[in-house]
Design an enzyme around this catalytic site. Structure first.
Site, PDB file in Angstrom:
ATOM      1  N   ARG A 229       1.475  -0.904  -0.168  1.00  0.00           N
ATOM      2  CA  ARG A 229       0.167   0.173  -0.160  1.00  0.00           C
ATOM      3  C   ARG A 229       0.907   1.394   0.568  1.00  0.00           C
ATOM      4  O   ARG A 229       1.641   1.178   0.634  1.00  0.00           O
ATOM      5  CB  ARG A 229      -0.706  -0.059   1.228  1.00  0.00           C
ATOM      6  CG  ARG A 229      -2.017  -1.155   1.070  1.00  0.00           C
ATOM      7  CD  ARG A 229      -3.214  -0.535  -0.181  1.00  0.00           C
ATOM      8  NE  ARG A 229      -3.678  -0.991   0.121  1.00  0.00           N
ATOM      9  CZ  ARG A 229      -4.417  -2.594  -1.211  1.00  0.00           C
ATOM     10  NH1 ARG A 229      -3.296  -3.146  -1.879  1.00  0.00           N
ATOM     11  NH2 ARG A 229      -5.192  -3.974  -1.284  1.00  0.00           N
ATOM     12  N   GLU A 257      -2.675   7.272  -7.095  1.00  0.00           N
ATOM     13  CA  GLU A 257      -3.420   6.099  -7.709  1.00  0.00           C
ATOM     14  C   GLU A 257      -4.725   6.581  -8.529  1.00  0.00           C
ATOM     15  O   GLU A 257      -5.723   6.821  -8.142  1.00  0.00           O
ATOM     16  CB  GLU A 257      -3.315   5.093  -7.508  1.00  0.00           C
ATOM     17  CG  GLU A 257      -3.189   4.148  -8.633  1.00  0.00           C
ATOM     18  CD  GLU A 257      -3.451   2.327  -7.877  1.00  0.00           C
ATOM     19  OE1 GLU A 257      -3.051   1.970  -7.008  1.00  0.00           O
ATOM     20  OE2 GLU A 257      -4.436   1.606  -8.257  1.00  0.00           O
ATOM     21  N   HIS A 280      -0.857  -1.178 -10.464  1.00  0.00           N
ATOM     22  CA  HIS A 280      -1.353  -1.690  -9.330  1.00  0.00           C
ATOM     23  C   HIS A 280      -2.059  -3.246 -10.157  1.00  0.00           C
ATOM     24  O   HIS A 280      -3.038  -3.254  -9.454  1.00  0.00           O
ATOM     25  CB  HIS A 280      -2.363  -0.772  -8.858  1.00  0.00           C
ATOM     26  CG  HIS A 280      -2.882  -1.270  -7.300  1.00  0.00           C
ATOM     27  ND1 HIS A 280      -3.702  -0.345  -6.510  1.00  0.00           N
ATOM     28  CD2 HIS A 280      -2.691  -2.348  -7.052  1.00  0.00           C
ATOM     29  CE1 HIS A 280      -3.726  -1.846  -5.527  1.00  0.00           C
ATOM     30  NE2 HIS A 280      -3.159  -2.316  -5.971  1.00  0.00           N
TER      31      HIS A 280
HETATM   32  C1  3PG Z   1      -5.232  -6.276  -2.606  1.00  0.00           C
HETATM   33  O1  3PG Z   1      -5.809  -6.371  -1.691  1.00  0.00           O
HETATM   34  O2  3PG Z   1      -5.854  -7.617  -2.838  1.00  0.00           O
HETATM   35  C2  3PG Z   1      -4.791  -6.081  -4.021  1.00  0.00           C
HETATM   36  O3  3PG Z   1      -4.177  -4.730  -3.821  1.00  0.00           O
HETATM   37  C3  3PG Z   1      -5.316  -6.246  -5.398  1.00  0.00           C
HETATM   38  O4  3PG Z   1      -6.117  -5.200  -5.891  1.00  0.00           O
HETATM   39  P1  3PG Z   1      -6.504  -5.176  -7.160  1.00  0.00           P
HETATM   40  O5  3PG Z   1      -7.947  -5.923  -6.617  1.00  0.00           O
HETATM   41  O6  3PG Z   1      -7.229  -3.305  -6.782  1.00  0.00           O
HETATM   42  O7  3PG Z   1      -6.066  -5.516  -7.997  1.00  0.00           O
END
Ligand code: 3PG
Length: 396
Positions: A229, A257, A280
């Site tokens: 994070r 983001e 991400h």
């Molecule tokens: C999570 O916490 O599982 C990841 O950060 C994935 O995030 P996303 O589902 O937005 O790709």
């Protein structure tokens, strides 16, 4: 009337079909943003999200919302305290995308060591630069510090072991059984780490953890990876460390983001040559997304069939000391009501209750967790009920 599920982020077709086939009314709106969610979620019973922010307004203005499933690991995009105020269950899918995130972390480490993105970009520009790109160090025998040793940190460790890296981990949880050294002080381990990989949740304790002080401990030219994070890194301190200590950085998350799944991006990190940023996508492999979606469907099915919420994250932790009353009774209407009435005379709050029935449905056993102890008088009155077989009262 059918129960309604809103899926506000991308979700595999196969699992949407499974939800529909089980009799739910499914609304699939994968492009929903934070500000439109309140309107769309107003009358739904169940909400599934990935990173879309579920804010206080969405939760408080919902009329029927009972369960929010985070199709992923981190629940920091959901206003948990608003969910607590309204008694909305929040569940997640821990561990289901860990391997995907670990694979990306390892990919970023190799990319930085070998400068793969620069290498490729030069080729595409028509530049041949074997001399420059032959300077990589290699990973064998290098020291890797893994900060956060949960599901993802452990998967990173397994993969780094295969590369012959020397691994240290830091976590609040236990690390026995992995053949890996624990380290308790950043000032001892960061100075010897060639690579640092962060795998922490976003909590008040981890906020801004990587600040000037921690960057100060890091080796010149070390690699730092963050696929967890953005809040765990103080971005000003990171930029300073990149400029002053040549820290090489691989990030899958960063401040501000964009919420949208595509569009333009502008960040001060773009100017820094040694900072590689991915979009991400740590959890975004088909394997991981299918595993997460399968778990999401399981959570919803369990909830509908039995009322039990798997991976329920906003369940109150039981207090250190509580009082447990166990009453075995004939399975007849009115027995539980009489016990509760008795407790009410002393204004005793029942925090949890479970009533299980023995085979044959003659006898049941009710276990209650109380906030304060029942008095002798109450226990006597409970036992005097001819439908009560036994009772016990224990203090934990
Ligand atoms: C999570 O916490 O599982 C990841 O950060 C994935 O995030 P996303 O589902 O937005 O790709």
């Amino acid at each position: 009337m059918k129960m309604t599920v809103l899926i506000a982020d991308k979700f595999p077709d196969k699992y949407i079909q499974q939800l529909t086939d089980s009799g739910l009314e499914v609304i699939y709106e994968p492009k929903t943003g934070e500000n439109e969610l309140a309107e769309k979620a107003k009358f739904v019973d169940i909400l599934i999200v990935r990173s879309t922010i579920v804010n206080e307004t969405t939760i408080l203005s919902s009329q029927n919302l009972n369960l929010i499933v985070r199709a992923g690991a981190g629940v920091n995009n959901i206003d948990i305290s608003a969910a607590n105020k309204k008694g909305v269950y929040v569940a997640n899918c821990p561990g289901k995308n860990s391997i995907a995130v670990a694979e990306l972390a390892i990919g970023l480490i190799i990319a930085l060591d070998r400068k793969i993105p620069h290498n490729v970009m030069d080729f595409k520009k028509g530049e041949w630069n074997k001399a420059e790109y032959s300077k990589a160090d290699g990973l064998m025998g290098k020291t890797l510090a893994i900060v956060g040793f949960g599901n993802i940190g452990k998967e990173v460790a397994k993969r780094a072991q295969a590369f012959g890296m020397n691994i240290y981990v830091k976590d609040i949880s236990r690390v026995e059984g992995y053949g890996i050294k624990d380290f308790s002080e950043f000032d001892k381990t960061l100075p010897i780490a060639d690579v640092v990989s962060i795998h922490l949740p976003s909590t008040p304790e981890t906020k801004g953890l990587f600040n000037d002080k921690l960057f100060g401990y890091m080796k010149e030219g070390a690699i730092l990876i963050n696929t967890s994070r953005p809040s765990v890194i103080d971005e000003d301190a990171l930029i300073k460390a990149v400029k002053e200590k040549n820290i090489r950085v691989g990030l899958d998350v960063f401040n501000d983001e964009p919420e949208a799944k595509s569009g333009k991006i502008s960040s001060r990190l773009q100017e820094l040559d040694n900072v590689y940023v991915t979009h991400h996508i740590g959890a975004s492999t088909m394997q991981a997304q299918n595993a997460v979606a399968e778990e999401t469907v399981n959570i919803i099915m369990d909830y509908i069939k039995s009322g039990v919420i798997a991976h329920w994250v906003n369940k109150a932790k039981m207090k250190e000391n509580y009082y447990q009353l166990v009453v075995k009774h004939y399975d007849k209407p009115g027995v539980l009501a009489s016990i509760l009435n008795e407790l009410r005379t002393g204004n005793i709050n029942v925090e949890e209750v479970e009533n299980i029935i023995f085979d044959g449905a003659f006898v049941a056993c009710c276990t209650m967790k109380l906030t304060s102890p029942a008095t002798e008088e109450m226990l006597k009155n409970i036992r005097n009920n001819p439908d009560v077989l036994t009772s016990s009262h224990v203090i934990f």
